[in-house]
Design a protein around this motif. Structure first.
Motif, mmCIF file in Angstrom:
data_model
loop_
_atom_site.group_PDB
_atom_site.id
_atom_site.type_symbol
_atom_site.label_atom_id
_atom_site.label_comp_id
_atom_site.label_asym_id
_atom_site.label_seq_id
_atom_site.Cartn_x
_atom_site.Cartn_y
_atom_site.Cartn_z
ATOM 1 N N ASN B 8 0.819 -1.205 0.000
ATOM 2 C CA ASN B 8 0.000 0.000 0.000
ATOM 3 C C ASN B 8 0.859 1.264 0.000
ATOM 4 O OD1 ASN B 8 0.956 -0.414 2.525
ATOM 5 N ND2 ASN B 8 -1.034 -0.346 3.560
ATOM 6 N N SER B 30 -3.642 -2.832 -3.494
ATOM 7 C CA SER B 30 -4.591 -3.266 -2.456
ATOM 8 C C SER B 30 -4.970 -4.704 -2.739
ATOM 9 C CB SER B 30 -5.838 -2.380 -2.455
ATOM 10 O OG SER B 30 -6.618 -2.702 -3.587
ATOM 11 N N PHE B 31 -5.573 -5.361 -1.713
ATOM 12 C CA PHE B 31 -6.019 -6.739 -1.883
ATOM 13 C C PHE B 31 -7.165 -6.811 -2.880
ATOM 14 C CE2 PHE B 31 -4.357 -7.092 2.642
ATOM 15 C CZ PHE B 31 -3.173 -7.696 2.235
ATOM 16 N N PHE B 50 0.314 -3.682 5.741
ATOM 17 C CA PHE B 50 -1.116 -3.959 5.897
ATOM 18 C C PHE B 50 -1.369 -4.458 7.311
ATOM 19 C CE2 PHE B 50 -0.649 -4.575 1.259
ATOM 20 C CZ PHE B 50 -1.662 -3.738 0.807
ATOM 21 N N GLU B 51 -2.605 -4.283 7.730
ATOM 22 C CA GLU B 51 -2.996 -4.805 9.045
ATOM 23 C C GLU B 51 -2.887 -6.330 9.052
ATOM 24 O OE1 GLU B 51 -6.869 -3.942 11.048
ATOM 25 O OE2 GLU B 51 -6.567 -2.031 9.970
ATOM 26 N N LYS B 52 -2.451 -6.863 10.182
ATOM 27 C CA LYS B 52 -2.197 -8.302 10.258
ATOM 28 C C LYS B 52 -3.452 -9.129 9.936
ATOM 29 C CE LYS B 52 0.148 -11.644 13.161
ATOM 30 N NZ LYS B 52 -0.545 -12.462 14.137
ATOM 31 N N THR B 53 -4.591 -8.714 10.515
ATOM 32 C CA THR B 53 -5.821 -9.483 10.294
ATOM 33 C C THR B 53 -6.262 -9.426 8.837
ATOM 34 O OG1 THR B 53 -7.046 -7.541 10.992
ATOM 35 C CG2 THR B 53 -6.738 -9.268 12.636
ATOM 36 N N LYS B 54 -5.997 -8.238 8.197
ATOM 37 C CA LYS B 54 -6.358 -8.106 6.777
ATOM 38 C C LYS B 54 -5.529 -9.078 5.947
ATOM 39 C CE LYS B 54 -9.060 -4.205 6.273
ATOM 40 N NZ LYS B 54 -8.580 -2.899 6.796
ATOM 41 N N ILE B 55 -4.239 -9.174 6.290
ATOM 42 C CA ILE B 55 -3.357 -10.075 5.546
ATOM 43 C C ILE B 55 -3.850 -11.514 5.705
ATOM 44 C CG2 ILE B 55 -1.011 -10.992 5.338
ATOM 45 C CD1 ILE B 55 0.022 -8.287 6.392
ATOM 46 N N ASP B 57 -6.766 -12.600 6.479
ATOM 47 C CA ASP B 57 -8.040 -12.755 5.783
ATOM 48 C C ASP B 57 -7.833 -12.945 4.283
ATOM 49 O OD1 ASP B 57 -10.757 -12.772 6.597
ATOM 50 O OD2 ASP B 57 -11.055 -11.069 5.223
ATOM 51 N N PHE B 58 -6.945 -12.152 3.745
ATOM 52 C CA PHE B 58 -6.650 -12.224 2.316
ATOM 53 C C PHE B 58 -6.056 -13.582 1.967
ATOM 54 C CE2 PHE B 58 -3.230 -11.763 -0.861
ATOM 55 C CZ PHE B 58 -4.012 -11.502 -1.987
#
Ligand SMILES: [Zn+2]
Ligand SMILES: [Zn+2]
Ligand SMILES: [Zn+2]
Lengths: 444, 452
Positions: B8, B30-31, B50-55, B57-58
């Motif tokens: 990002n 972006s994802f 990126f935020e850890k949880t976003k990663i 999740d992706f």
């Protein structure tokens, strides 16, 4: 035969109808009137004085709860020590109690040692915040009871030391009651009440129970009140630690309890304000010998110890300048004449009576003697029940054994006399089982 | 080599560095941008900005579920260093790793990857040195989770059973026992709350106290009721209690309830599960072992030839649980039956005998569908060995079992005519209070399966 009883009846009648019967008694049993009755009277008066003071006069400070250390010298009592310890942690005393169990010869007496150790670890961990704390000190080599008590005393953190035998049970107010009098800073030692636990085992045990009630409980209270308490039992005694340390603790050899009492009395001569007392309501329960054979052996040891200490070890100490006239007089009167001479005299006198007079007259005299002891025994027993006993109902049941008590007492006094002869001629006290021979040897 | 870099932040330095190493590099900001494209890549590098949880999740939703991309190695880029599962790696290693994964995947790429189990097995297959380590985490209700498995697992059921099952089948070996946890017997969560209660009224308002038992009248009460002027006096018979063992004793009672006044020896320890809110006692507690697993050589072969037990299809269609949990549930049913006369349960044991595995795959699917139709969510299934299945139907008596039996018999009758190499043997058991009175779960199970 009927003639024999008729004669006895006749003699008894004439005794009773004689204008002054006490005069006859004076002629027949002078030592009884001179030695015993005044002593008994003194004891009873002293006892009543103490009772009066306790009940109606001073209430000693109730805010004295010093740290107490109970020293329990153990040998091979096995599980009995665990029961003793259990009744120690059960104490209702408000202050802290440190319990030091010194196991003598812990290598040999492994089961005793491991038993108490297991109990101590379990108790200390289960009741972490308890005001009772148990310590177990093993002495691998056997070195005697005295060294156990001295080790305990040197490790003790408490202000007062309570010495308790390893195979007894304690009333849950033993410590509380025993400590109370020590609020008076001049009190340096106290003996406590000992009751017979195994009264159900034999008739002999019941006799001893009565003997302990009257002889020990009542007379010790009186003697202490008169300032002439003769001994603080090794099975149950309370001491001020600072004082015990000042006089160098207990001394090796037999009868360490009598020994330390004699030394304390010598000390009191120099500091007359100090006091030894008897606490009649600090009670422990112990088993007594249940057969004549065992009882004789026990008394042989005790009485032998008395004469050994008086006639051998402390002969020099027994002078007015060392222990005071009052104590010397008391020792001569109570320990020497009453305990040692009277039995001899009774025996010799009885023999002389039969030699001198007709059998029926001698028998009459014996009946009179019996009546005297029976009645005085009853009087003491009732005094004990009314003023001293804490278990009145239970103790009163022993009244049915009182008619037999004079025979028991006479037998024991004769045995005392014999024990004294043994000691003076054969040095029997060396055979004591309390300490191994090499320890005894060193002290001579 | 075709690599994706998702960041990002504009980072020309990293991009030029990556360009030196890889044939092709595509950068996404972006994802969401990445998700819309269709191209196939060899690896994915994600910026740790990126935020850890976003990663997470992706990775889980976009990469590991995709049947084209699920196998690719993923790396994190953190200020110029590269991380693979928290280990720092250099670009040379990354390249080697990508090639190795790619080569191994070629051996198995024609398999069906519609299930998460198959995808993760291939993932392990392509990473031969990987150890499946649990990580401790207070947010998971087992306190442990397997980061590798969670990338794939679709969240429908507990994957711990599946791991256990793989170990039973020798696909995985247990490398190390990491922990043994007490857990809820209903949902196997380790998140539990312990409290002690009055055994009479259940109140938590209870107090520890020492008790006294008066020998002369038998009265038992807390010590405080006996205490009078620092002595013990029995409040009932007024005797003075002085000597322990003769006048009084310490009874075993040590608790008193402040609400109902009940005296008790032991308070009831109550456990409530924070995950399923069920309440139970310590005796009911389950124990759960947490292992570190590794793919075995046998497992590698099974994956390579796509023969990770096809009978497993039954398990995947039904309410499958590992054998030890099955036995636990059966025990519980036995206890209920012993207590309540109408708490019946039934068992069906089933042995599948096959000459070759491949030929019966379709039949197995059909059979499991049949079972599924008579299965309720409260029913359980487990496996005693690779070919023997056991089914538990709680609250099902002899009549209910008969209905199930008829269905199975009809089905078996229809296939026996056509397929000689496929045979299914069945045994049935329906409980009554009498026939389980002397039995435990092990005995019932062995009686049943020995007849097969
Ligand atoms: Zn309650
Ligand atoms: Zn009572
Ligand atoms: Zn739960």
């Amino acid at each position: 035969m009927s003639n024999f009883f008729n004669e006895i009846y006749y003699f008894l009648n004439s005794f009773l109808n004689y204008e002054e019967p006490w005069k006859i008694c004076l002629i027949l049993f002078p030592y009884v009137l001179i030695m015993e009755i005044p002593l008994y009277s003194l004891i009873v008066i002293a006892y009543l004085k103490k009772f009066w003071k306790d009940v109606f006069l001073e209430k000693i400070s109730q805010n004295y709860f010093p740290n107490v250390t109970c020293i329990v010298p153990c040998y091979n009592e096995g599980n009995a020590v665990v029961l003793t310890t259990r009744s120690l942690v059960e104490q209702l005393y408000r202050g802290n109690i440190e319990i030091i169990l010194v196991v003598d010869g812990s290598d040999v007496n492994k089961s005793t040692y491991e038993g108490v150790l297991e109990y101590a670890i379990k108790y200390n961990s289960e009741f972490k915040n308890s005001s009772r704390h148990i310590k177990v000190i093993p002495k691998r080599q056997r070195s005697g009871k005295v060294s156990s008590i001295n080790i305990g005393a040197s490790l003790a953190k408490g202000e007062l030391l309570i010495i308790i035998d390893g195979d007894c049970s304690l009333d849950n107010d033993l410590v509380a009651a025993g400590v109370r009098s020590f609020a008076d800073k001049n009190v340096i030692a106290s003996s406590g009440n000992i009751r017979v636990r195994n009264t159900k085992d034999s008739l002999l045990a019941k006799f001893q129970a009565i003997e302990y009630m009257i002889g020990l409980q009542l007379s010790k209270t009186g003697l202490a009140e008169l300032g002439i308490l003769n001994s603080i039992s090794g099975a149950h005694g309370i001491f001020r630690k600072s004082f015990v340390r000042a006089i160098g603790g207990w001394r090796n050899g037999s009868a360490e309890d009598l020994d330390i009492t004699i030394r304390i009395r010598a000390y009191i001569k120099q500091y007359p304000q100090l006091k030894i007392i008897h606490t009649y309501d600090s009670t422990m329960h112990t088993d007594v010998p249940t057969t004549w054979n065992k009882l004789f052996k026990q008394r042989l040891r005790w009485d032998g110890d008395i004469s050994y200490l008086y006639f051998k070890r402390y002969r020099k100490l027994l002078r007015p300048k060392n222990i005071g006239w009052k104590n010397l007089f008391a020792i001569i009167w109570y320990d020497f004449i009453f305990c040692l001479c009277v039995p001899f005299l009774t025996t010799v006198y009885t023999a002389w009576l039969f030699f001198k007079f007709s059998p029926s007259f001698a028998a009459t005299l014996l009946i009179v003697v019996y009546l005297y002891y029976f009645l005085s025994g009853n009087l003491f027993f009732l005094l004990y029940i009314i003023f001293v006993s804490e278990r009145k109902g239970k103790d009163f049941k022993f009244i049915i054994y009182l008619p037999l008590m004079p025979f028991y007492q006479y037998t024991m006094r004769i045995w005392t006399a014999l024990a004294t002869i043994f000691e003076l001629t054969l040095s029997t006290h060396k055979d004591t089982t309390m300490a191994p021979w090499w320890v005894i040897k060193k002290t001579h | 080599m075709n690599t994706v870099y998702i960041t990002n932040k504009d980072n020309p330095f990293i991009v030029s560095l990556l360009k030196e190493f890889f044939d092709k590099i595509s950068v996404f900001n972006s994802f969401a941008d990445f998700s819309t494209q269709e191209e196939v890549f060899d690896s994915v590098i994600i910026s740790s900005n990126f935020e850890k949880t976003k990663i997470e999740d992706f990775v889980k939703k976009t990469i590991r579920t995709s049947d084209k991309l699920f196998i690719v190695p993923i790396f994190l880029e953190d200020n110029g260093t590269f991380l693979s599962h928290e280990n720092v790696v250099n670009l040379e290693n990354i390249k080697e790793h990508i090639i190795s994964v790619k080569n191994l995947y070629k051996e198995i790429e024609h398999h069906n990857y519609s299930s998460w189990e198959n995808r993760i097995l291939s993932y392990f297959y392509t990473r031969p040195d990987l150890s499946v380590c649990p990580k401790i985490d207070k947010n998971h209700d087992m306190f442990y989770y397997y980061p590798h498995v969670e990338q794939f697992y679709d969240g429908q059921e507990d994957y711990f059973y599946w791991m256990e099952e793989m170990a039973t089948q020798k696909i995985f070996s247990k490398v190390k026992l990491v922990d043994r946890l007490f857990c809820c017997p209903y949902c196997f969560s380790a998140l539990m709350k312990f409290s002690d209660h009055c055994p009479n009224c259940g109140s938590i308002n209870i107090k520890q106290e020492r008790f006294v038992h008066c020998f002369s009248c038998g009265y038992v009460s807390p010590e405080s009721k006996f205490m009078k002027d620092e002595r013990f006096v029995c409040p009932s018979c007024k005797s003075k209690l002085k000597l322990i063992g003769e006048d009084y004793d310490r009874p075993l009672e040590n608790g008193v309830c402040m609400d109902c006044g009940n005296y008790h020896i032991d308070s009831t320890l109550q456990i409530s599960c924070l995950s399923c809110s069920k309440i139970f006692t310590t005796e009911e507690l389950s124990k759960k072992s947490v292992f570190e697993y590794k793919l075995t050589e046998y497992g590698r072969n099974q994956i390579k030839f796509d023969t990770v037990s096809s009978t497993n299809i039954i398990a995947s269609e039904l309410n499958y649980i590992a054998l030890n949990y099955f036995i636990f549930t059966l025990n519980w049913s036995i206890q209920m039956q012993k207590r309540y006369i109408d708490s019946y349960f039934s068992l069906v044991a089933l042995k599948i005998i096959m000459e070759t595995e491949f030929s019966v795959y379709d039949l197995l699917v059909e059979f499991s569908k049949l079972l599924r139709s008579s299965f309720r969510t409260t029913d359980f299934c487990s496996k005693i060995d690779n070919n023997t299945f056991i089914f538990l139907f709680p609250k099902t008596g002899a009549t209910g079992l008969n209905a199930i039996k008829t269905k199975i018999d009809t089905f078996l009758g229809s296939i026996k005519l056509s397929k000689g190499q496929f045979n299914i043997k069945t045994e049935y058991f329906s409980s009554t209070q009498e026939n389980i009175a002397e039995e435990n779960s092990q005995q019932i199970l062995s009686n049943l399966t020995n007849k097969l």
